[in-house]
Design a protein around this motif. Structure first.
Motif, mmCIF file in Angstrom:
data_model
loop_
_atom_site.group_PDB
_atom_site.id
_atom_site.type_symbol
_atom_site.label_atom_id
_atom_site.label_comp_id
_atom_site.label_asym_id
_atom_site.label_seq_id
_atom_site.Cartn_x
_atom_site.Cartn_y
_atom_site.Cartn_z
ATOM 1 N N SER A 98 0.787 -1.237 0.000
ATOM 2 C CA SER A 98 0.000 0.000 0.000
ATOM 3 C C SER A 98 0.814 1.280 0.000
ATOM 4 C CB SER A 98 -0.942 0.014 1.206
ATOM 5 O OG SER A 98 -0.215 -0.014 2.421
ATOM 6 N N ASP A 99 2.151 1.227 0.118
ATOM 7 C CA ASP A 99 2.932 2.466 0.068
ATOM 8 C C ASP A 99 2.701 3.153 -1.276
ATOM 9 O OD1 ASP A 99 3.906 1.853 2.536
ATOM 10 O OD2 ASP A 99 5.907 1.279 1.863
ATOM 11 N N ASN A 100 2.649 4.473 -1.262
ATOM 12 C CA ASN A 100 2.189 5.178 -2.470
ATOM 13 C C ASN A 100 3.194 5.221 -3.606
ATOM 14 O OD1 ASN A 100 3.938 7.115 -1.326
ATOM 15 N ND2 ASN A 100 2.656 8.821 -1.975
ATOM 16 N N ASP A 101 4.411 4.693 -3.404
ATOM 17 C CA ASP A 101 5.315 4.520 -4.540
ATOM 18 C C ASP A 101 5.083 3.173 -5.229
ATOM 19 O OD1 ASP A 101 6.408 3.369 -2.171
ATOM 20 O OD2 ASP A 101 8.391 3.267 -3.070
ATOM 21 N N HIS A 102 4.161 2.375 -4.691
ATOM 22 C CA HIS A 102 3.796 1.094 -5.297
ATOM 23 C C HIS A 102 2.297 1.032 -5.601
ATOM 24 C CE1 HIS A 102 7.715 -0.924 -4.604
ATOM 25 N NE2 HIS A 102 7.802 0.010 -3.659
ATOM 26 N N TYR A 103 1.485 1.508 -4.677
ATOM 27 C CA TYR A 103 0.050 1.617 -4.930
ATOM 28 C C TYR A 103 -0.265 3.108 -5.101
ATOM 29 C CZ TYR A 103 -5.006 1.555 -4.176
ATOM 30 O OH TYR A 103 -6.361 1.737 -4.311
ATOM 31 N N SER A 104 -0.157 3.553 -6.340
ATOM 32 C CA SER A 104 -0.413 4.960 -6.651
ATOM 33 C C SER A 104 -1.892 5.132 -6.993
ATOM 34 C CB SER A 104 0.451 5.402 -7.836
ATOM 35 O OG SER A 104 0.008 6.651 -8.343
ATOM 36 N N ILE A 105 -2.637 5.745 -6.103
ATOM 37 C CA ILE A 105 -4.064 5.944 -6.372
ATOM 38 C C ILE A 105 -4.286 6.820 -7.600
ATOM 39 C CG2 ILE A 105 -6.175 6.995 -5.464
ATOM 40 C CD1 ILE A 105 -5.465 5.894 -2.740
ATOM 41 N N PRO A 106 -3.554 7.944 -7.787
ATOM 42 C CA PRO A 106 -3.779 8.741 -8.998
ATOM 43 C C PRO A 106 -3.552 7.953 -10.288
ATOM 44 C CG PRO A 106 -2.547 10.019 -7.382
ATOM 45 C CD PRO A 106 -2.599 8.617 -6.857
ATOM 46 N N THR A 107 -2.468 7.150 -10.320
ATOM 47 C CA THR A 107 -2.196 6.359 -11.519
ATOM 48 C C THR A 107 -3.268 5.301 -11.738
ATOM 49 O OG1 THR A 107 0.204 6.697 -11.459
ATOM 50 C CG2 THR A 107 -0.594 4.716 -12.576
ATOM 51 N N ASN A 108 -3.626 4.580 -10.701
ATOM 52 C CA ASN A 108 -4.594 3.496 -10.854
ATOM 53 C C ASN A 108 -5.990 4.011 -11.170
ATOM 54 O OD1 ASN A 108 -3.306 0.729 -10.314
ATOM 55 N ND2 ASN A 108 -2.449 1.990 -8.676
ATOM 56 N N ARG A 109 -6.331 5.189 -10.695
ATOM 57 C CA ARG A 109 -7.612 5.781 -11.078
ATOM 58 C C ARG A 109 -7.662 6.020 -12.589
ATOM 59 N NH1 ARG A 109 -8.201 10.274 -6.203
ATOM 60 N NH2 ARG A 109 -9.274 8.897 -4.679
ATOM 61 N N LYS A 110 -6.545 6.493 -13.137
ATOM 62 C CA LYS A 110 -6.507 6.747 -14.577
ATOM 63 C C LYS A 110 -6.499 5.455 -15.384
ATOM 64 C CE LYS A 110 -4.076 11.157 -14.034
ATOM 65 N NZ LYS A 110 -2.804 11.903 -14.239
ATOM 66 N N LEU A 111 -5.921 4.385 -14.813
ATOM 67 C CA LEU A 111 -5.839 3.110 -15.516
ATOM 68 C C LEU A 111 -7.087 2.246 -15.327
ATOM 69 C CD1 LEU A 111 -2.132 2.144 -14.712
ATOM 70 C CD2 LEU A 111 -3.027 3.025 -16.879
ATOM 71 N N LYS A 112 -7.945 2.614 -14.416
ATOM 72 C CA LYS A 112 -9.121 1.801 -14.074
ATOM 73 C C LYS A 112 -9.955 1.441 -15.298
ATOM 74 C CE LYS A 112 -13.515 2.249 -11.570
ATOM 75 N NZ LYS A 112 -14.316 3.144 -10.675
ATOM 76 N N LYS A 113 -10.206 2.389 -16.169
ATOM 77 C CA LYS A 113 -11.125 2.157 -17.290
ATOM 78 C C LYS A 113 -10.541 1.267 -18.373
ATOM 79 C CE LYS A 113 -9.843 6.510 -19.590
ATOM 80 N NZ LYS A 113 -10.344 7.827 -20.062
ATOM 81 N N VAL A 114 -9.214 1.070 -18.381
ATOM 82 C CA VAL A 114 -8.599 0.232 -19.413
ATOM 83 C C VAL A 114 -8.031 -1.065 -18.834
ATOM 84 C CG1 VAL A 114 -8.056 2.203 -20.895
ATOM 85 C CG2 VAL A 114 -6.351 1.406 -19.225
ATOM 86 N N THR A 115 -8.301 -1.342 -17.553
ATOM 87 C CA THR A 115 -7.746 -2.502 -16.863
ATOM 88 C C THR A 115 -8.848 -3.491 -16.515
ATOM 89 O OG1 THR A 115 -5.987 -1.124 -15.925
ATOM 90 C CG2 THR A 115 -6.362 -3.259 -14.889
ATOM 91 N N ASN A 116 -8.667 -4.748 -16.894
ATOM 92 C CA ASN A 116 -9.693 -5.756 -16.632
ATOM 93 C C ASN A 116 -9.824 -6.078 -15.153
ATOM 94 O OD1 ASN A 116 -10.179 -5.888 -19.362
ATOM 95 N ND2 ASN A 116 -9.033 -7.800 -19.673
ATOM 96 N N GLU A 117 -8.691 -6.226 -14.455
ATOM 97 C CA GLU A 117 -8.759 -6.594 -13.043
ATOM 98 C C GLU A 117 -7.484 -6.188 -12.312
ATOM 99 O OE1 GLU A 117 -9.674 -10.652 -13.914
ATOM 100 O OE2 GLU A 117 -7.581 -11.312 -13.655
#
Length: 287
Positions: A98-117
């Motif tokens: 969960s550290d933010n250099d590994h779980y980046s919420i801003p990046t994953n929010r942007k990738l959400k719509k193109v990521t299956n799971e």
């Protein structure tokens, strides 16, 4: 989700004051890539994203591990090789902790719509579900598949928050973080995640490539531990990460120097210093 900036502020025992900027090893110049890297392929290609992240395209199955493609809370020294909004598709994202250099919420929010799971530990899965990600939580030792790729969740030792009172309102468990063992038709990949050295990490099958946590920090392998692990698997390709990306010369988790490692490991020519975005073709070790 925890900020590395906050971790830095807590770790005053790892910080040395200086009036002059210290030397810090920096990653090679970025090699940008685009949608062409996500198409059908007859091989398995890995690209370092900078920080602790990797992109893998294995015969057209695409996944990212710990993607961070901008919006970090500390100054960075690299250009990220692709913008999150330019990623066309991903079969999966794997997150080690969960550290933010590994779980980046801003990046994953942007990738959400193109990521299956999304896949991670039970704890990180709970954070992802709060974000509305299509996520699946796994216990340590559990296996799952992404297309023709098989993934196993591996143990790590990285519950650093418990050593710094006030960092979190919960007690962290080692199973809140993980590594991944990834099997492709072209070879095996061990994504170590962030971890102090564990005995079980020295008793594994020799992987074809290790996404190697290179960080001389007490909550990572440390220099001694990194050398011991590398020499336990003397033929594995070592794709170094967690170095050369963040402008933090006084903060050990981010400022390890690959030249130091080269002088201490068996077969140093197998150390692979990728530029962010540079392709690496996975091949099985010659037995």
């Amino acid at each position: 989700m925890f900020s590395c900036k906050s971790e830095k502020n807590k770790k005053t025992d790892e910080t040395k004051a200086s009036t002059e900027k210290k030397y810090q090893a920096k990653a090679p110049p970025t090699q940008p890539f685009g949608k062409e890297a996500f198409g059908e392929s007859d091989k398995t290609t890995l690209r370092w994203l900078g920080m602790g992240g990797f992109f893998i395209n294995s015969h057209g199955t695409t996944l990212m591990i710990d993607p961070l493609l901008g919006d970090f809370d500390m100054p960075v020294m690299i250009d990220f090789p692709i913008k999150a909004e330019n990623v066309p598709n991903l079969d999966a994202i794997l997150v080690t902790h969960s550290d933010n250099d590994h779980y980046s919420i801003p990046t994953n929010r942007k990738l959400k719509k193109v990521t299956n799971e999304f896949h991670s530990t039970i704890y990180v899965d709970s954070l992802m579900k709060n974000e509305g990600f299509n996520s699946i939580g796994h216990t340590i030792g559990e296996s799952f598949t992404i297309g023709d790729i098989k993934v196993k969740v591996l143990p790590v030792d990285h519950s650093w928050q418990n050593a710094y009172p006030g960092t979190s309102d919960r007690i962290f468990k080692d199973e809140d973080s993980c590594g991944f063992w990834i099997e492709t038709s072209d070879g095996t990949i061990w994504a170590t995640g962030d971890s102090r050295l564990m005995p079980e990490q020295l008793k594994m099958q020799e992987p074809d490539a290790i996404l190697f946590d290179w960080s001389d920090s007490e909550w990572h392998f440390t220099l001694e531990g990194a050398v011991k692990l590398a020499n336990t698997y003397p033929n594995s390709k070592l794709l170094l990460n967690h170095w050369g990306s963040v402008d933090a010369p006084d903060f050990p988790p981010f400022n390890a120097d690959p030249e130091v490692l080269k002088k201490l490991v068996v077969n140093p020519e197998r150390i692979v210093l990728l530029a962010p975005g540079e392709p690496f073709i996975l091949e099985k070790l010659k037995k």
